[in-house]
Design a protein around this motif. Structure first.
Motif, PDB file in Angstrom:
ATOM      1  N   THR A  32       0.852  -1.182   0.000  1.00 50.32           N
ATOM      2  CA  THR A  32       0.000   0.000   0.000  1.00 50.32           C
ATOM      3  C   THR A  32       0.890   1.236   0.000  1.00 50.32           C
ATOM      4  N   ALA A  33       0.797   2.008  -1.084  1.00 51.26           N
ATOM      5  CA  ALA A  33       1.596   3.230  -1.216  1.00 51.26           C
ATOM      6  C   ALA A  33       0.730   4.431  -0.884  1.00 51.26           C
ATOM      7  N   HIS A  34       1.200   5.263   0.043  1.00 54.08           N
ATOM      8  CA  HIS A  34       0.461   6.452   0.484  1.00 54.08           C
ATOM      9  C   HIS A  34       1.113   7.689  -0.110  1.00 54.08           C
ATOM     10  N   THR A  35       0.322   8.484  -0.838  1.00 56.09           N
ATOM     11  CA  THR A  35       0.833   9.737  -1.397  1.00 56.09           C
ATOM     12  C   THR A  35      -0.066  10.889  -0.969  1.00 56.09           C
ATOM     13  N   THR A  36       0.548  12.047  -0.822  1.00 54.65           N
ATOM     14  CA  THR A  36      -0.172  13.275  -0.450  1.00 54.65           C
ATOM     15  C   THR A  36       0.071  14.333  -1.511  1.00 54.65           C
ATOM     16  N   GLN A  37      -0.998  14.943  -1.982  1.00 52.76           N
ATOM     17  CA  GLN A  37      -0.888  16.021  -2.955  1.00 52.76           C
ATOM     18  C   GLN A  37      -1.036  17.356  -2.229  1.00 52.76           C
ATOM     19  N   PRO A  38      -0.027  18.214  -2.286  1.00 54.74           N
ATOM     20  CA  PRO A  38      -0.107  19.509  -1.588  1.00 54.74           C
ATOM     21  C   PRO A  38      -1.214  20.377  -2.180  1.00 54.74           C
ATOM     22  N   PRO A  39      -1.846  21.197  -1.367  1.00 57.56           N
ATOM     23  CA  PRO A  39      -2.850  22.127  -1.884  1.00 57.56           C
ATOM     24  C   PRO A  39      -2.252  23.027  -2.961  1.00 57.56           C
ATOM     25  N   GLY A  40      -2.996  23.232  -4.029  1.00 59.62           N
ATOM     26  CA  GLY A  40      -2.529  24.085  -5.107  1.00 59.62           C
ATOM     27  C   GLY A  40      -1.635  23.395  -6.113  1.00 59.62           C
ATOM     28  N   SER A  41      -1.334  22.111  -5.915  1.00 62.23           N
ATOM     29  CA  SER A  41      -0.491  21.398  -6.870  1.00 62.23           C
ATOM     30  C   SER A  41      -1.301  20.989  -8.089  1.00 62.23           C
ATOM     31  N   LEU A  42      -0.618  20.786  -9.207  1.00 65.22           N
ATOM     32  CA  LEU A  42      -1.298  20.379 -10.432  1.00 65.22           C
ATOM     33  C   LEU A  42      -1.982  19.026 -10.269  1.00 65.22           C
ATOM     34  N   ALA A  43      -1.312  18.094  -9.572  1.00 66.43           N
ATOM     35  CA  ALA A  43      -1.880  16.766  -9.391  1.00 66.43           C
ATOM     36  C   ALA A  43      -3.158  16.792  -8.568  1.00 66.43           C
ATOM     37  N   SER A  44      -3.341  17.824  -7.737  1.00 67.35           N
ATOM     38  CA  SER A  44      -4.553  17.908  -6.925  1.00 67.35           C
ATOM     39  C   SER A  44      -5.796  18.139  -7.772  1.00 67.35           C
ATOM     40  N   LEU A  45      -5.608  18.479  -9.056  1.00 72.20           N
ATOM     41  CA  LEU A  45      -6.756  18.682  -9.941  1.00 72.20           C
ATOM     42  C   LEU A  45      -7.398  17.363 -10.348  1.00 72.20           C
ATOM     43  N   TRP A  46      -6.646  16.264 -10.281  1.00 71.55           N
ATOM     44  CA  TRP A  46      -7.224  14.966 -10.653  1.00 71.55           C
ATOM     45  C   TRP A  46      -7.029  13.901  -9.561  1.00 71.55           C
ATOM     46  N   SER A  47      -6.582  14.295  -8.397  1.00 65.86           N
ATOM     47  CA  SER A  47      -6.359  13.325  -7.331  1.00 65.86           C
ATOM     48  C   SER A  47      -6.833  13.900  -6.007  1.00 65.86           C
ATOM     49  N   THR A  48      -7.261  13.016  -5.121  1.00 70.53           N
ATOM     50  CA  THR A  48      -7.568  13.464  -3.765  1.00 70.53           C
ATOM     51  C   THR A  48      -6.284  13.847  -3.051  1.00 70.53           C
ATOM     52  N   THR A  49      -6.425  14.569  -1.952  1.00 73.98           N
ATOM     53  CA  THR A  49      -5.239  14.991  -1.205  1.00 73.98           C
ATOM     54  C   THR A  49      -4.461  13.788  -0.675  1.00 73.98           C
ATOM     55  N   GLU A  50      -5.190  12.814  -0.105  1.00 69.68           N
ATOM     56  CA  GLU A  50      -4.555  11.602   0.419  1.00 69.68           C
ATOM     57  C   GLU A  50      -4.999  10.411  -0.428  1.00 69.68           C
ATOM     58  N   THR A  51      -4.033   9.677  -0.976  1.00 69.61           N
ATOM     59  CA  THR A  51      -4.331   8.522  -1.813  1.00 69.61           C
ATOM     60  C   THR A  51      -3.593   7.303  -1.278  1.00 69.61           C
ATOM     61  N   TYR A  52      -4.325   6.210  -1.147  1.00 71.06           N
ATOM     62  CA  TYR A  52      -3.749   4.936  -0.709  1.00 71.06           C
ATOM     63  C   TYR A  52      -3.915   3.960  -1.875  1.00 71.06           C
ATOM     64  N   GLU A  53      -2.800   3.657  -2.528  1.00 71.83           N
ATOM     65  CA  GLU A  53      -2.852   2.788  -3.706  1.00 71.83           C
ATOM     66  C   GLU A  53      -2.360   1.395  -3.344  1.00 71.83           C
ATOM     67  N   LEU A  54      -3.214   0.413  -3.608  1.00 73.01           N
ATOM     68  CA  LEU A  54      -2.875  -0.977  -3.330  1.00 73.01           C
ATOM     69  C   LEU A  54      -2.292  -1.625  -4.582  1.00 73.01           C
ATOM     70  N   PHE A  55      -1.161  -2.318  -4.414  1.00 82.26           N
ATOM     71  CA  PHE A  55      -0.537  -3.090  -5.474  1.00 82.26           C
ATOM     72  C   PHE A  55      -0.653  -4.575  -5.086  1.00 82.26           C
ATOM     73  N   PRO A  56      -1.678  -5.274  -5.584  1.00 82.71           N
ATOM     74  CA  PRO A  56      -1.912  -6.650  -5.139  1.00 82.71           C
ATOM     75  C   PRO A  56      -0.961  -7.658  -5.786  1.00 82.71           C
ATOM     76  N   LEU A  57      -0.674  -8.720  -5.056  1.00 82.21           N
ATOM     77  CA  LEU A  57       0.067  -9.881  -5.542  1.00 82.21           C
ATOM     78  C   LEU A  57      -0.811 -11.094  -5.234  1.00 82.21           C
ATOM     79  N   LEU A  58      -1.516 -11.585  -6.252  1.00 87.48           N
ATOM     80  CA  LEU A  58      -2.610 -12.533  -6.013  1.00 87.48           C
ATOM     81  C   LEU A  58      -2.335 -13.943  -6.484  1.00 87.48           C
TER      82      LEU A  58
END
Length: 308
Positions: A32-58
């Motif tokens: 699980t990778a946790h990323t934070t987009q700072p307020p006013g950043s370009l990425a904040s236009l298409w992403s939530t401020t806090e994102t938890y991305e799961l990379f499964p190995l199934l």
């Protein structure tokens, strides 16, 4: 699954490990990778401020493994203190893996976007090979129609709202029997061209064996009385299109729908309509190529603050 997929599954350099076990005790895992987009950043236009991305190995259990891992992820997000406001959980997974799709839908994920590609391909001759015959189904074809309709239901249950409940085959058989016996269309309409009326059900046969089904119907829309979300007039309805798995990509579905559309036009229909699931990796592109476009979008309400 798809020759365009990379040979290795991409994993992040860091991340929190998450583990789960299948019913038989076999392990599945992920990061699980946790990323934070700072307020006013370009990425904040298409992403939530806090994102938890799961990379499964199934491993070899995409359905059960994804389900087990998402249960473990839910507990992990609580331990990580994931906020209820302006946060999201993300899983990027191959579109064709419909067993995993079912688990993602069950846990509240909706397909918001996809990475689509177009690569140069050699021209493929999709002319039907062998002996393929298209004809109207008759009451004696009920077994073949139900078998093909159940194959579509079982696939649709992996990628959308369909549910393969116990007794589904019997319910399908009852409905199909009524369709195949119907002698006239909606409100007793009988066709001026002399063709059979009723609810049109079409079969494709290769060398005498049923390989495709188009189960259709009619709706006589009158918005003043029926509340239909269609313009007034006679509409053709495509309830089910099903082609045996080993026959997909050979042009049978395309030819069936050409026949169906010609039949709708001959009956004087003002148009035709159907429903498809956006998460289905097969149907959206097929129906768009047949000329269909979205008119209404039906969305389910999902929990905004937590993974199910």
């Amino acid at each position: 699954m798809d020759p365009a997929l990379p040979e290795a599954y991409p994993l992040p350099r860091g991340g929190e490990p998450v583990m789960a076990r299948l019913r038989g005790g076999e392990p599945v895992a992920g990061l699980t990778a946790h990323t934070t987009q700072p307020p006013g950043s370009l990425a904040s236009l298409w992403s939530t401020t806090e994102t938890y991305e799961l990379f499964p190995l199934l491993g070899d259990a995409p359905g059960e493994g994804m389900d087990a891992l998402l249960h473990a992820l839910r507990r992990q997000l609580g331990e990580l203190g994931a906020p209820e406001h302006d946060s999201s959980c993300l899983v990027t997974w191959p579109s064709g893996d419909v067993a995993a799709t079912r688990a993602l839908l069950d846990h509240g994920f909706v397909p918001l976007s996809c990475l689509a590609i177009r690569t140069p391909v050699a021209t493929v001759d999709t002319k039907l090979s062998g002996t393929v015959k298209m004809r109207r189904a008759e009451p004696a074809d009920v077994d073949s129609v139900v078998e093909l309709a159940m194959a579509e239901l079982e696939y649709a249950a992996l990628v959308g709202a369909s549910v393969p409940r116990s007794g589904a085959a019997g319910l399908k058989r009852d409905a199909v029997s009524v369709r195949l016996r119907a002698k006239s269309g909606p409100r007793g309409i009988r066709r001026a061209d002399g063709a059979p009326s009723g609810d049109p059900v079409w079969l494709a046969e290769r060398d005498g064996n049923p390989v495709g089904l188009a189960e259709c119907g009619w709706v006589d829309a009158d918005n003043q009385h029926s509340g239909h979300r269609l313009g007034n007039g006679l509409w053709g309805y495509v309830n089910c299109l099903s082609v045996r798995e080993e026959e997909r990509g050979t042009g049978i579905g395309r030819e069936l729908m050409s026949l169906v559309h010609d039949d709708f036009a001959a009956a004087g229909a003002v148009g035709s309509y159907l429903y498809y699931n956006p998460a289905n990796p097969l149907s959206p592109v097929f129906w768009h190529r047949r000329g269909y476009r979205p008119l209404w979008t039906l969305w389910e309400i999902r929990p905004a603050t937590a993974l199910r």
